[in-house]
Write a protein that holds these residues in place. Structure first.
Motif, PDB file in Angstrom:
ATOM      1  N   ILE A 284    -162.468  31.329  33.152  1.00 12.64           N
ATOM      2  CA  ILE A 284    -163.508  32.337  33.197  1.00 12.64           C
ATOM      3  C   ILE A 284    -164.109  32.878  31.899  1.00 12.64           C
ATOM      4  CG2 ILE A 284    -164.007  34.885  34.035  1.00 12.64           C
ATOM      5  CD1 ILE A 284    -161.808  34.428  36.129  1.00 12.64           C
ATOM      6  N   TYR A 285    -163.373  33.391  30.992  1.00 12.79           N
ATOM      7  CA  TYR A 285    -163.486  33.763  29.792  1.00 12.79           C
ATOM      8  C   TYR A 285    -164.385  32.871  28.776  1.00 12.79           C
ATOM      9  CZ  TYR A 285    -160.069  37.408  30.835  1.00 12.79           C
ATOM     10  OH  TYR A 285    -159.234  38.466  31.311  1.00 12.79           O
ATOM     11  N   GLU A 286    -164.039  31.454  28.751  1.00 17.14           N
ATOM     12  CA  GLU A 286    -164.683  30.802  27.963  1.00 17.14           C
ATOM     13  C   GLU A 286    -166.178  29.964  28.253  1.00 17.14           C
ATOM     14  OE1 GLU A 286    -163.670  29.783  25.115  1.00 17.14           O
ATOM     15  OE2 GLU A 286    -161.656  30.615  25.142  1.00 17.14           O
ATOM     16  N   ARG A 287    -166.355  30.723  29.549  1.00 17.87           N
ATOM     17  CA  ARG A 287    -167.897  30.406  29.999  1.00 17.87           C
ATOM     18  C   ARG A 287    -168.791  31.172  29.215  1.00 17.87           C
ATOM     19  NH1 ARG A 287    -167.832  29.624  36.630  1.00 17.87           N
ATOM     20  NH2 ARG A 287    -170.080  29.270  36.169  1.00 17.87           N
ATOM     21  N   ALA A 288    -168.375  32.147  28.367  1.00 19.26           N
ATOM     22  CA  ALA A 288    -169.388  32.990  27.575  1.00 19.26           C
ATOM     23  C   ALA A 288    -169.468  32.368  26.354  1.00 19.26           C
ATOM     24  CB  ALA A 288    -168.602  34.369  27.350  1.00 19.26           C
ATOM     25  N   GLY A 289    -170.648  32.806  25.653  1.00 24.64           N
ATOM     26  CA  GLY A 289    -170.640  32.236  24.200  1.00 24.64           C
ATOM     27  C   GLY A 289    -172.366  31.741  24.076  1.00 24.64           C
ATOM     28  N   ARG A 290    -172.545  31.253  22.970  1.00 25.81           N
ATOM     29  CA  ARG A 290    -173.946  30.738  22.340  1.00 25.81           C
ATOM     30  C   ARG A 290    -174.003  29.252  22.626  1.00 25.81           C
ATOM     31  NH1 ARG A 290    -175.437  33.789  17.242  1.00 25.81           N
ATOM     32  NH2 ARG A 290    -177.716  32.628  17.620  1.00 25.81           N
TER      33      ARG A 290
END
Length: 457
Positions: A284-290
């Motif tokens: 879930i968390y690692e789908r965030a970013g640029r």
């Protein structure tokens, strides 16, 4: 054509065993048709030879193993997407919940997403203004960051979440900013509060809401954050928007995972949670970013309530390993009437140095941040000493620091849940407080900044 089976062997809680299946794949979506024609959805959790273990998204109540049939649809759970999702409210399965029409999709995307290539990630380095001094000034949120809020039962994390969703903006003035809000296991009253707050302030126009209530099946909670992130990925990487994803409450999500794990009779890990909790949270968390070459981004603020106010509990503990810091709410500050009750000393944003300074906030930001941390820490120590030895035992400088700590909580941290401070206002308040201290105590600030800002209105 979907493959149809009448070979349901067993139904146990949220799980169902279907035998004599062929060509069924992991994570494939299925439909259960009851004798009365009612359709319920499920997905494949495990395939062992000709046996498929499926997880029900709705209640298992009323499923007759002998007279019900199962269809496997040959695809995973998907979300219908188009620019029209902005301003809409959906349930945890992506179905409209606001009385509006169904979304006519321009894209159908699998909710599990595609892993982001680490080599294609771009470094987070752009300031996001939340309008909250304790975050903007001291634990800065950066575009593309994962910054969780650690709360506890009874603390006002719902109001803080609504405030961040309402006020957050990219300071560079980019207008294509959106909020994706995912609520898991919340009460009807909390859901009503969030929806009304978004509508009251007009924030709903740039927001997408996914609401999973406490009365909804716990299993639906497992899909809710993935629905939200799929919507966020569409807005960020196909429509080039800056997306802030707020999730509350990750603790309820983890408990739904534990429920499914127990039903599967898996060997439990720490405190009964499955041993793969870390891996699952990371998906879930690692789908965030640029992403390099993409104008959009996903910034993630997950909110979790720490059971028994325990930071070593598996959920906050594992979340801390995966994310880039944490904002911690304090029960002691809440009892004092400080709103929001953000405890700045144990809070941390590991990327704050990348989003502040000349051209982003102001040149003196880093210096004043470090000095405020140091002064508040010393002031709290002085107040504890005064409790033990009495105020007369303190030096004159320690008394100043003790007064500084009180003023800092009252004027800097406490601003209410409607207060929206620009970063320059936050820096001005910081300098006003630092001007309480003798100049000789400002050892973490350049002389040129002291001359420019110390004692100035």
């Amino acid at each position: 054509m979907p493959r149809e089976y009448r070979t349901i062997e067993e139904v146990a809680g949220p799980l169902m065993l279907v035998q004599q299946v062929e060509g069924v794949k992991y994570d494939e979506l299925g439909e259960i048709e009851l004798p009365n024609g009612e359709i319920r959805r499920c997905k494949v959790l495990e395939v062992n030879g000709q046996n498929a273990l499926v997880q029900l998204f709705e209640s298992s109540l009323g499923i007759n193993a002998e007279h019900s049939k199962v269809r496997f649809l040959g695809k995973g759970l998907e979300l219908a997407l188009s620019p029209d999702i902005l301003g809409r409210v959906f349930d945890g399965m992506g179905q409209p919940k606001d009385g509006g029409p169904a979304i006519i999709p321009t894209r159908m995307l699998d909710i599990n997403g595609k892993p982001m290539n680490p080599a294609a990630r771009d470094y987070p380095n752009e300031f996001i203004q939340t309008g909250i001094s304790a975050i903007d000034g001291l634990n800065t949120l950066v575009r593309g960051q994962k910054l969780p809020i650690f709360s506890a039962s009874g603390l006002p994390h719902a109001q803080l979440a609504a405030q961040i969703a309402r006020q957050a903006k990219v300071r560079s003035g980019s207008g294509n900013f959106a909020v994706v809000f995912a609520a898991m296991g919340i009460t009807f009253e909390e859901a009503d509060y969030f929806i009304n707050d978004f509508r009251r302030t007009g924030a709903i126009d740039r927001a997408v809401l996914f609401m999973n209530l406490a009365s909804d099946p716990a299993i639906e909670r497992i899909s809710t954050p993935r629905m939200a992130l799929t919507a966020a990925e569409y807005l960020a990487f196909e429509l080039d928007m800056h997306v802030l994803v707020i999730m509350t409450d990750i603790t309820y999500y983890a408990e739904a995972l534990r429920e499914v794990s127990a039903a599967r009779k898996e060997v439990p890990g720490r405190r009964g949670y499955p041993g793969y909790l870390y891996t699952d949270l990371a998906t879930i968390y690692e789908r965030a970013g640029r992403q390099q070459g993409k104008a959009g981004s996903i910034t993630l603020v997950p909110i979790l309530t720490m059971p028994d106010d325990d930071k070593t509990h598996p959920i906050p503990d594992l979340t801390g390993y995966i994310t880039e810091g944490q904002i911690i709410l304090s029960r002691d500050l809440y009892k004092k009437g400080i709103q929001p009750p953000i405890d700045v000393l144990p809070s941390l944003s590991r990327l704050k140095d990348k989003g502040i300074g000349e051209g982003k906030t102001r040149a003196d930001h880093a210096n004043t941040m470090n000095q405020l941390f140091a002064a508040y820490s010393r002031g709290k120590d002085a107040k504890e000493l005064a409790v033990i030895l009495g105020e007369d035992a303190l030096s004159e400088v320690d008394r100043i620091y003790a007064r500084f700590a009180d003023a800092f909580e009252r004027e800097y941290v406490s601003q209410g849940f409607e207060g929206d401070r620009a970063i320059l206002d936050t820096l001005t308040i910081g300098w006003k407080l630092l001007s309480m201290l003798p100049k000789s105590e400002l050892k973490r600030i350049k002389e040129s900044f002291i001359e420019q800002y110390y004692g100035k209105d």
